[in-house]
Design an enzyme around this catalytic site. Sequence first.
Site, PDB file in Angstrom:
ATOM      1  N   TYR A 143       0.847  -1.194   0.000  1.00 56.92           N
ATOM      2  CA  TYR A 143       0.000   0.000   0.000  1.00 56.92           C
ATOM      3  C   TYR A 143       0.884   1.247   0.000  1.00 56.92           C
ATOM      4  O   TYR A 143       1.744   1.417   0.869  1.00 56.92           O
ATOM      5  CB  TYR A 143      -0.916   0.044   1.218  1.00 56.92           C
ATOM      6  CG  TYR A 143      -1.923  -1.080   1.299  1.00 56.92           C
ATOM      7  CD1 TYR A 143      -2.242  -1.861   0.192  1.00 56.92           C
ATOM      8  CD2 TYR A 143      -2.582  -1.352   2.497  1.00 56.92           C
ATOM      9  CE1 TYR A 143      -3.171  -2.883   0.283  1.00 56.92           C
ATOM     10  CE2 TYR A 143      -3.515  -2.374   2.594  1.00 56.92           C
ATOM     11  CZ  TYR A 143      -3.802  -3.141   1.483  1.00 56.92           C
ATOM     12  OH  TYR A 143      -4.709  -4.157   1.573  1.00 56.92           O
TER      13      TYR A 143
ATOM     14  N   HIS B  57      -0.692 -12.120   1.066  1.00 60.17           N
ATOM     15  CA  HIS B  57      -1.639 -11.231   0.393  1.00 60.17           C
ATOM     16  C   HIS B  57      -2.244 -11.898  -0.847  1.00 60.17           C
ATOM     17  O   HIS B  57      -3.455 -11.841  -1.085  1.00 60.17           O
ATOM     18  CB  HIS B  57      -0.915  -9.947   0.002  1.00 60.17           C
ATOM     19  CG  HIS B  57      -1.798  -8.764  -0.121  1.00 60.17           C
ATOM     20  ND1 HIS B  57      -1.319  -7.481  -0.191  1.00 60.17           N
ATOM     21  CD2 HIS B  57      -3.142  -8.637  -0.186  1.00 60.17           C
ATOM     22  CE1 HIS B  57      -2.314  -6.627  -0.292  1.00 60.17           C
ATOM     23  NE2 HIS B  57      -3.436  -7.312  -0.300  1.00 60.17           N
TER      24      HIS B  57
ATOM     25  N   SER C  37     -13.132  -4.584   1.690  1.00 61.66           N
ATOM     26  CA  SER C  37     -14.155  -3.890   0.899  1.00 61.66           C
ATOM     27  C   SER C  37     -15.559  -4.250   1.369  1.00 61.66           C
ATOM     28  O   SER C  37     -16.443  -4.562   0.554  1.00 61.66           O
ATOM     29  CB  SER C  37     -14.000  -4.192  -0.598  1.00 61.66           C
ATOM     30  OG  SER C  37     -12.776  -3.712  -1.077  1.00 61.66           O
TER      31      SER C  37
ATOM     32  N   LEU D 189     -17.803  -2.415   2.309  1.00 63.44           N
ATOM     33  CA  LEU D 189     -18.759  -1.406   1.846  1.00 63.44           C
ATOM     34  C   LEU D 189     -18.748  -1.300   0.323  1.00 63.44           C
ATOM     35  O   LEU D 189     -19.109  -0.271  -0.243  1.00 63.44           O
ATOM     36  CB  LEU D 189     -18.432  -0.044   2.481  1.00 63.44           C
ATOM     37  CG  LEU D 189     -18.437  -0.034   4.013  1.00 63.44           C
ATOM     38  CD1 LEU D 189     -18.063   1.342   4.559  1.00 63.44           C
ATOM     39  CD2 LEU D 189     -19.792  -0.472   4.563  1.00 63.44           C
TER      40      LEU D 189
ATOM     41  N   GLY E   1     -16.993   1.460  -1.425  1.00 62.46           N
ATOM     42  CA  GLY E   1     -17.670   2.739  -1.247  1.00 62.46           C
ATOM     43  C   GLY E   1     -19.060   2.795  -1.848  1.00 62.46           C
ATOM     44  O   GLY E   1     -19.871   3.650  -1.471  1.00 62.46           O
ATOM     45  N   PHE E   2     -19.373   1.887  -2.762  1.00 65.54           N
ATOM     46  CA  PHE E   2     -20.670   1.956  -3.438  1.00 65.54           C
ATOM     47  C   PHE E   2     -21.824   1.771  -2.474  1.00 65.54           C
ATOM     48  O   PHE E   2     -22.862   2.448  -2.590  1.00 65.54           O
ATOM     49  CB  PHE E   2     -20.745   0.905  -4.549  1.00 65.54           C
ATOM     50  CG  PHE E   2     -21.932   1.096  -5.464  1.00 65.54           C
ATOM     51  CD1 PHE E   2     -21.828   1.901  -6.577  1.00 65.54           C
ATOM     52  CD2 PHE E   2     -23.145   0.480  -5.206  1.00 65.54           C
ATOM     53  CE1 PHE E   2     -22.921   2.098  -7.417  1.00 65.54           C
ATOM     54  CE2 PHE E   2     -24.234   0.662  -6.028  1.00 65.54           C
ATOM     55  CZ  PHE E   2     -24.122   1.480  -7.147  1.00 65.54           C
TER      56      PHE E   2
END
Length: 343
Positions: A58, A136, A215, A217, A220-221
Amino acid sequence: MHQVPIIDLGHGLNVSRIGFGGMALSHVYGQTDPADALATLHAAVDAGITFLDTADVYGEPRPGTQGPAGTNEELFAQLLRERRGEVQVATKFGITGLIGTPDAPATRGDRAYVRSACEASLRRLGVETIDLYYMHRRQLDLPIEETVGAMADLVAEGKVRHLGLSEVTATELRAAATVHPITAVQSEWSLWSRDVEAQVVPAAREVGAGFVPYSPLGRGFLTGALTPERIAGSMLRSEDRFVRNYEANQQLLQVIRRVADELDATLAQVALAWLLDRTGRLGLPVVPIPGTRSAERVRQNAAAAQLRLTDDQVARLDAVADLVQGSRDLSFTPPQWISSGRE
């Protein structure tokens, strides 16, 4: 301060019921101010979140350097210098490209790389031990047992406390668990991404691993706040779910919004509460790790741990999956990049 309950994620790793995903504070969704990012991390801990998730990949690489950037881990280090005793930190290795680009699918899981990646993460984080160390992504031409064996050596040496795996299939998870106990599986899982429920979730329950949805959420959607303009400026700008099917997928937000109105909650809180409800219904610990750049959103997300859904609300939210247009595959990664592409 919100009181976020503590749960045993697996094999004695006690974490808050909701964690914090650090990727949102790095380059993938656009640049952020380092001071603001650090303030958001502090806000998460202040809100009762003890489980912090980062990765060596990241952050944008520095000019003239190769390999994982580690800048997100360095950000976490600033918080850990002051508050190490309040949190459990998870980080990851295995992706050697830049997240959000066609180079990202490059992976390594050989013994030498696992050791060097861990030692680099320890230096960047400024800690002696990583609480939860994830693979990962796996190197597909290398047996997963070899990678997990190298990770197990790190546990024996005290550099790592618990092992985790990200985006593994049920078969891979079972094979890994024969080498060393696996504390957590991390894969995408949310109201609109539920493929892991078919095989990976039952396998996690079988081997005694908790589940950490990333993810949660829907990138973000599912918050209802992701506009076409924001999508155009992010790595999602070519994705069917978010672009071509943007309008069609608004109908599933209406279902979530009605439940949110009934509970006087945000859409994000409802989406998180639905995942937390999986713990009881599917019989394994579920600890989502939403990410955000907003301290206020962190506090709202933490409060979702107190939200309780009725059976009727759960049933309506379960039906959201039938309304989704488009898959969770990302256009810049090959199908085998996620577990469902290999099952």
